[in-house]
Design a protein around this motif. Sequence first.
Motif, short mmCIF file in Angstrom:
data_model
loop_
_atom_site.label_atom_id
_atom_site.label_comp_id
_atom_site.label_asym_id
_atom_site.label_seq_id
_atom_site.Cartn_x
_atom_site.Cartn_y
_atom_site.Cartn_z
N GLY A 144 0.49 6.29 0.51
CA GLY A 144 1.16 5.90 1.74
C GLY A 144 0.21 5.61 2.88
O GLY A 144 0.51 5.88 4.04
N LEU A 194 8.30 13.48 13.24
CA LEU A 194 7.07 14.15 12.83
C LEU A 194 6.97 15.55 13.40
O LEU A 194 6.20 16.38 12.92
N ASN A 240 5.25 8.63 17.55
CA ASN A 240 6.05 9.79 17.90
C ASN A 240 5.67 10.40 19.25
O ASN A 240 6.09 11.48 19.58
N THR A 246 0.81 -1.22 0.00
CA THR A 246 0.00 0.00 0.00
C THR A 246 0.84 1.27 0.00
O THR A 246 0.30 2.36 -0.16
N GLY A 247 2.14 1.14 0.19
CA GLY A 247 2.98 2.34 0.31
C GLY A 247 3.03 2.88 1.72
O GLY A 247 3.72 3.85 2.01
N MET A 248 2.30 2.22 2.63
CA MET A 248 2.28 2.64 4.03
C MET A 248 3.67 2.60 4.64
O MET A 248 3.98 3.37 5.54
N ARG A 298 6.38 3.70 3.61
CA ARG A 298 7.07 5.00 3.52
C ARG A 298 6.60 5.90 4.66
O ARG A 298 7.40 6.58 5.30
N THR A 299 5.30 5.90 4.89
CA THR A 299 4.76 6.70 5.99
C THR A 299 5.32 6.20 7.31
O THR A 299 5.73 7.00 8.17
N THR A 300 5.35 4.88 7.47
CA THR A 300 5.84 4.30 8.72
C THR A 300 7.29 4.69 8.98
O THR A 300 7.64 5.13 10.07
N LEU A 301 8.12 4.54 7.95
CA LEU A 301 9.55 4.81 8.14
C LEU A 301 9.84 6.31 8.19
O LEU A 301 10.88 6.72 8.68
N THR A 302 8.92 7.11 7.68
CA THR A 302 9.08 8.55 7.84
C THR A 302 8.80 8.93 9.29
O THR A 302 9.48 9.76 9.87
N ALA A 303 7.78 8.27 9.86
CA ALA A 303 7.43 8.56 11.25
C ALA A 303 8.46 7.98 12.21
O ALA A 303 8.66 8.50 13.30
N CYS A 304 9.09 6.90 11.81
CA CYS A 304 10.09 6.27 12.68
C CYS A 304 11.27 5.81 11.83
O CYS A 304 11.28 4.70 11.31
N PRO A 305 12.26 6.69 11.64
CA PRO A 305 13.38 6.35 10.74
C PRO A 305 14.30 5.26 11.29
O PRO A 305 15.14 4.76 10.55
N TYR A 356 18.19 12.68 8.55
CA TYR A 356 16.83 12.32 8.93
C TYR A 356 16.82 11.22 10.00
O TYR A 356 16.02 11.25 10.93
N VAL A 387 13.23 2.33 0.18
CA VAL A 387 11.83 1.92 0.23
C VAL A 387 10.97 2.86 -0.62
O VAL A 387 11.40 3.92 -0.98
#
Lengths: 328, 359
Positions: free
Chosen positions: B83, B72, B101, A138-140, A142-149, B65, A328
């Motif tokens: 996403g 966030l 977060n 679903t591309g989720m 990317r969102t997940t790893l953006t929120a938690c790198p 990053y 990713v």
Amino acid sequence: MSTQQYDGQAPVPAQPAAPHPAQQPPAQPAMQQPVGQAPQPGAPLGAGYTSPIPMARSHLGHALLAEWTKIRTVRSTVWTLGVMFVLVVGIGLVTAAGLSGDSFLGMPLLSPGLFGLMLGQLCVITLGVLVISSEYGTGMIRTTLTACPQRGRVLLAKAVVFFLLAFVMTTLACTLTALINDALLSDQTLPSYESRSPLADSFEGGKLVASGGEWLGATVGAGLYVALLGLLSLAVGALLRHSAGAITTMMGLVLLPLVMALFMAGEALQDIREKLIEYSPLNGLASLYRIPMADDPDATGWPLLGGLAVVTLLVLAAAYALLNKRDV
Amino acid sequence: MIELRDLTKRYGPKTAVDGLSFTVRPGTVTGFLGPNGAGKSTTMRMVLGLDAPTRGDVRIEGKHYTELKEPLHSIGALLEAKGVHGGRSAYNHLLCLAQSNGIPERRVGEVLEMVGLEGVARKRPKGFSLGMGQRLGIAGALLGDPRILMFDEPVNGLDPEGIHWIRTLMQRLAREGRTVFVSSHLMSEMAQTAEHLVVIGQGKLLADTSMAQFIAENSRTHVRVRTPEPERMRDVLTAEGLRPATGADGALEVDGAEAPRIGELAAEHRLVLHELSTQRASLEEAFMRLTAQSVEYHGHAPGDGDTPAPGQPPGPAGGPASGTGTGPGEATGPAQGPPGGGQPPPAWGQDWRRRGGGR
């Protein structure tokens, strides 16, 4: 714009040149400016923006909580675990009801629970894969790893949350099935001609009973085994990043050794055949129920469970290494 | 603040992003412009640490990053692909992001209200329209009330009301002192939103300038004059020190003069005018001219063998020109034939290079 409402957190005005000191209640911070006003270049430049929202320093606990929210808010979890429960308990109940009676069955008291779990484990495998591969689909992710790198943290949180959930649910279903078997099948009587059967020791006061080890294997052992298989599926899902591919791989891993062994009839293949059966994941599960498929009648399944744990950790480590390396 | 230093990304032999160095500053909306496939999304993914750069580096407020502890809170991003897990309700989607977060749960309701999705908070995004999906993505970006916001093609699929909403939102966020970095392939959209402009083509930096300066440098205006006596008109204009050029249909094109002045000149000399109009090159054309040589996927007219030669010298005066209003765009492709027939149609952007060179 309701971000201003956080109690006790005086928002820092965006303009440093603002006349009032910080203690003064913020009358009209920059955020309240009417929308549509022409941008004012220069004024806030370099000042930056400070949020009034209290921020906690994130750690593994946050990731665990987030992953718990994720896993409980998708239907695939309800479906897979629900079907697993129905299969394990339902088939267990039907089998036990069908076998109940006085006649001696020649198998350990709790062993009928295996049949439902052989199907039920496939549901746990599917869920294990989906926990991670659906994020890629679903591309989720990317969102997940953006929120938690910290990618390792994400993988660890997913693994822990899924493993605990799968373990608790499977153990619950297996325990229920074991209790059903105990209630319906303990009335068997040992015929005199079977007095030399290995099961003869399991009769106490004319009733078939299961030893403590058998109980442990058919409940916690089975739960652990299936949860580990699920965790291995999660790791494979993280490696392959593709739902169908990972599920198929895991199904093959579980079913293929036994199926292949079935077709290895020749004398020359005898050794391979025996190894395939012995190390088949299904044999591990059957051994926990004390009906091993290999020639060792005393197998308890725990060594195979240990082996599965080692393999799972290795694949998980590989998944971790690749997750850190890949885009990713 | 986002700082890129020599940022490079190669996929095999193909260089997607090639030595990008620029800084995105707080307090303004910075437009990130480039044709499709120019490397905008790749750059943004590298900013977010999703893709590892082949060379160079990108820092957010001085940090990589992956060093951000509560990312966030530092940077919120809307990526091109939704996403979002389609089966998880909008509320729960934002909730799990907030939890990861340590953001308080009430903030989820706030951002849903901010983007106008409070009515569908419990619905699954699977059934959302493109616009609703974008709003959900923006809600996720706003969740941590971050100092930096990054939007990848935010207006894609939005209706005019939604576009207006995003535009005002971005300007408001910038006014609050935040860094707003927004990508687009539409110059016209950026012209109304951004104050600063970064243009890339084929991964290379083409321009890093303020919007006002870009407009001043690139929006050339000229006056178009059509008269039954073009020769006399030309003499009159030349006598005034102007340098008229002859357009494709015989009309005169005059740079550096106002239409009223030319009208007065014509009246003084009793010249009949059939047309007198100011032609303004759109920013879209300026953008296309800038990126013409670096557009990856050209629409080709049949028989138009090659990509346009880079740095082609100005074409002959009688060459095919396709009018003044619109340059041939990517989409126009084969439909736009030359008026003369026979000759090949103008290559992409050639028309502009010719006129640009004639200045």
